[in-house]
Design an enzyme around this catalytic site. Structure first.
Site, PDB file in Angstrom:
ATOM      1  N   ARG A 198       8.702  -3.520   5.244  1.00  0.00           N
ATOM      2  CA  ARG A 198       7.294  -3.909   5.344  1.00  0.00           C
ATOM      3  C   ARG A 198       7.050  -5.316   4.807  1.00  0.00           C
ATOM      4  O   ARG A 198       6.307  -6.105   5.393  1.00  0.00           O
ATOM      5  CB  ARG A 198       6.418  -2.928   4.565  1.00  0.00           C
ATOM      6  CG  ARG A 198       6.303  -1.550   5.179  1.00  0.00           C
ATOM      7  CD  ARG A 198       5.516  -0.604   4.291  1.00  0.00           C
ATOM      8  NE  ARG A 198       5.409   0.707   4.891  1.00  0.00           N
ATOM      9  CZ  ARG A 198       4.430   1.081   5.715  1.00  0.00           C
ATOM     10  NH1 ARG A 198       3.485   0.221   6.015  1.00  0.00           N
ATOM     11  NH2 ARG A 198       4.406   2.292   6.224  1.00  0.00           N
TER      12      ARG A 198
ATOM     13  N   TYR B 244      17.359   5.560   8.467  1.00  0.00           N
ATOM     14  CA  TYR B 244      17.832   4.424   9.261  1.00  0.00           C
ATOM     15  C   TYR B 244      18.125   3.254   8.335  1.00  0.00           C
ATOM     16  O   TYR B 244      17.582   3.159   7.239  1.00  0.00           O
ATOM     17  CB  TYR B 244      16.834   4.026  10.353  1.00  0.00           C
ATOM     18  CG  TYR B 244      15.444   3.684   9.897  1.00  0.00           C
ATOM     19  CD1 TYR B 244      15.132   2.415   9.399  1.00  0.00           C
ATOM     20  CD2 TYR B 244      14.412   4.623   9.986  1.00  0.00           C
ATOM     21  CE1 TYR B 244      13.840   2.098   9.004  1.00  0.00           C
ATOM     22  CE2 TYR B 244      13.119   4.307   9.588  1.00  0.00           C
ATOM     23  CZ  TYR B 244      12.843   3.044   9.108  1.00  0.00           C
ATOM     24  OH  TYR B 244      11.561   2.730   8.708  1.00  0.00           O
TER      25      TYR B 244
ATOM     26  N   ASP C 112      -5.383   1.328   9.854  1.00  0.00           N
ATOM     27  CA  ASP C 112      -5.627   2.574   9.123  1.00  0.00           C
ATOM     28  C   ASP C 112      -7.074   2.740   8.683  1.00  0.00           C
ATOM     29  O   ASP C 112      -7.499   3.849   8.351  1.00  0.00           O
ATOM     30  CB  ASP C 112      -4.728   2.637   7.882  1.00  0.00           C
ATOM     31  CG  ASP C 112      -3.297   3.051   8.204  1.00  0.00           C
ATOM     32  OD1 ASP C 112      -3.052   3.461   9.349  1.00  0.00           O
ATOM     33  OD2 ASP C 112      -2.438   2.967   7.312  1.00  0.00           O
TER      34      ASP C 112
END
Length: 393
Positions: free
Chosen positions: A109, A214, A292
């Site tokens: 991020r 991952y 969001d």
């Protein structure tokens, strides 16, 4: 350009806010981004940007910068939690580019935010940190942003301030999420731990739980997100430390290659997953929402950040091509149905990921059959999502 020199405020400097700042500034708007933190930084771990999101990054001029730091999986392997057996596989890599026009990208991020914010600043956007926004007032066609004192008057205020949005209360009033019954943990573990195939995204499906793994290769770590169903409610705050005993007990039956990674996670963070009904409106006069702040979603399609990128691009493009009131109406009309569909699909995936025996066995057989015999295989089930290009008008 209709946006030339127009004053626009963005509240929140996360992925959605930084992307909106870039999309607007590159069209000539005078953008100020107000962030309550003292520094522009994104804590957390990895995120996935679907092919539909990579198309947005391309139009924002940052595709190569992002992909240069991102992992691009060859496929998503769906595996059984206790045995590790592969049930089905969704191809990505070059096949994703051929089918959907862009690859899947996995990146930390903080790395994605850094690229977006730096590019926005280069285009003229200003980031104001340590800015506590308390509300917004309408004054004719303008919006007055409030903090301890007036922060400014703007043609438009965009609420990109996330789950606990202050701006949302001005647009829609009260909004009450509902606990989904699921709790998530996240952690980063050194790549040297374990021997999973680093070219794949691994999704381990169990009875009432699942784990996604991952690599973030430029960071030298595995990104782990583990979710379980049941037990009591937990706050919707992803910076809380999880109970290490509960964590170990919940995932103790994992197959050996996964258990090695789970046990290496030191004090993983934990948060509750909540469902959020689609809002009736994202717009109130000169105030609009994105990301969001208006459509939080469960993580089972890994589309939260990508939907925010789509929002940012569509909003800026529409504002640059028509009167503001008309553009905001079109923005809501275009984006609300798509994000509501993603919210619903994400919630449905939870039932698939966490199915209990014998339903889980039937689902596994069904996914295998789809992968082998249906036109497009499992990849074809995602054409509506990954194949969309929200940069086209």
């Amino acid at each position: 350009m209709r946006l030339k020199e127009r004053p626009i405020a963005i509240v929140g400097a996360g992925i959605g806010g930084a992307a909106a700042a870039l999309a607007l500034a590159m069209r000539g708007a005078r953008v100020e981004v107000f962030e309550q933190a003292r520094e522009i930084e994104e804590v957390g771990a990895g995120l996935q940007i679907g092919p539909n999101g990579v198309k947005v990054l391309d139009r924002l001029g940052v595709r190569q910068q992002v992909l240069g730091q991102a992992n691009r999986p060859e496929a998503v392997a769906l595996r059984r939690f206790t045995s590790g057996q592969e049930v089905a596989r969704v191809p990505f890599g070059a096949k994703a580019v051929d089918r959907w026009g862009a690859p899947m990208a996995q990146i930390h991020r903080a790395d994605l935010l850094d690229v977006l914010a730096r590019q926005a600043v280069d285009c003229g956007a200003e980031f104001v940190t340590d800015a506590q926004v308390t509300g917004v007032q309408r004054d004719g066609r303008e919006a007055v942003l409030q903090g301890e004192e007036t922060l400014g008057r703007f043609d438009l205020v965009i609420g990109a301030d996330g789950l606990k949005s202050t701006i949302r209360s001005f647009v829609t009033g009260a909004h009450e999420p509902v606990f989904s019954g699921q709790v998530a943990w996240r952690a980063l573990v050194a790549l040297e731990v374990g021997d999973l195939d680093q070219s794949l995204t691994h999704v381990f499906l169990g009875s009432g739980l699942h784990v996604v793994v991952y690599p973030l290769k430029t960071r030298g770590v595995w990104n782990l997100v583990a979710v379980r169903q049941g037990r009591g409610a937990v706050a919707e705050d992803w910076r809380l430390r999880g109970d290490p005993v509960e964590y170990r007990d919940t995932f103790s039956m994992a197959c050996p290659e996964l258990l090695t990674l789970l046990e290496a996670a030191d004090a993983p963070l934990s948060w509750g997953l909540y469902t959020h009904a689609p809002l009736e409106s994202w717009v109130n006069g000169p105030v609009a929402l994105l990301g969001d702040a208006c459509h939080p979603m469960l993580p089972f399609l890994a589309q939260g950040a990508t939907m925010a990128l789509e929002d940012a691009y569509v909003l800026a493009a529409l504002l640059d091509n028509g009167p503001q009131a008309e553009a905001l109406a079109k923005y809501q009309a275009r984006r609300l149905p798509r994000t509501a569909r993603v919210q619903a699909a994400s919630a449905r995936n939870a039932n698939i990921y966490h199915a209990r025996w014998p339903v889980s066995a039937a689902i596994g057989l069904g996914m295998g059959a789809v992968a082998r015999f249906s036109q497009g295989g499992l990849a074809g089930q995602f054409d509506w999502l990954y194949g969309a290009d929200e940069t086209l008008f």
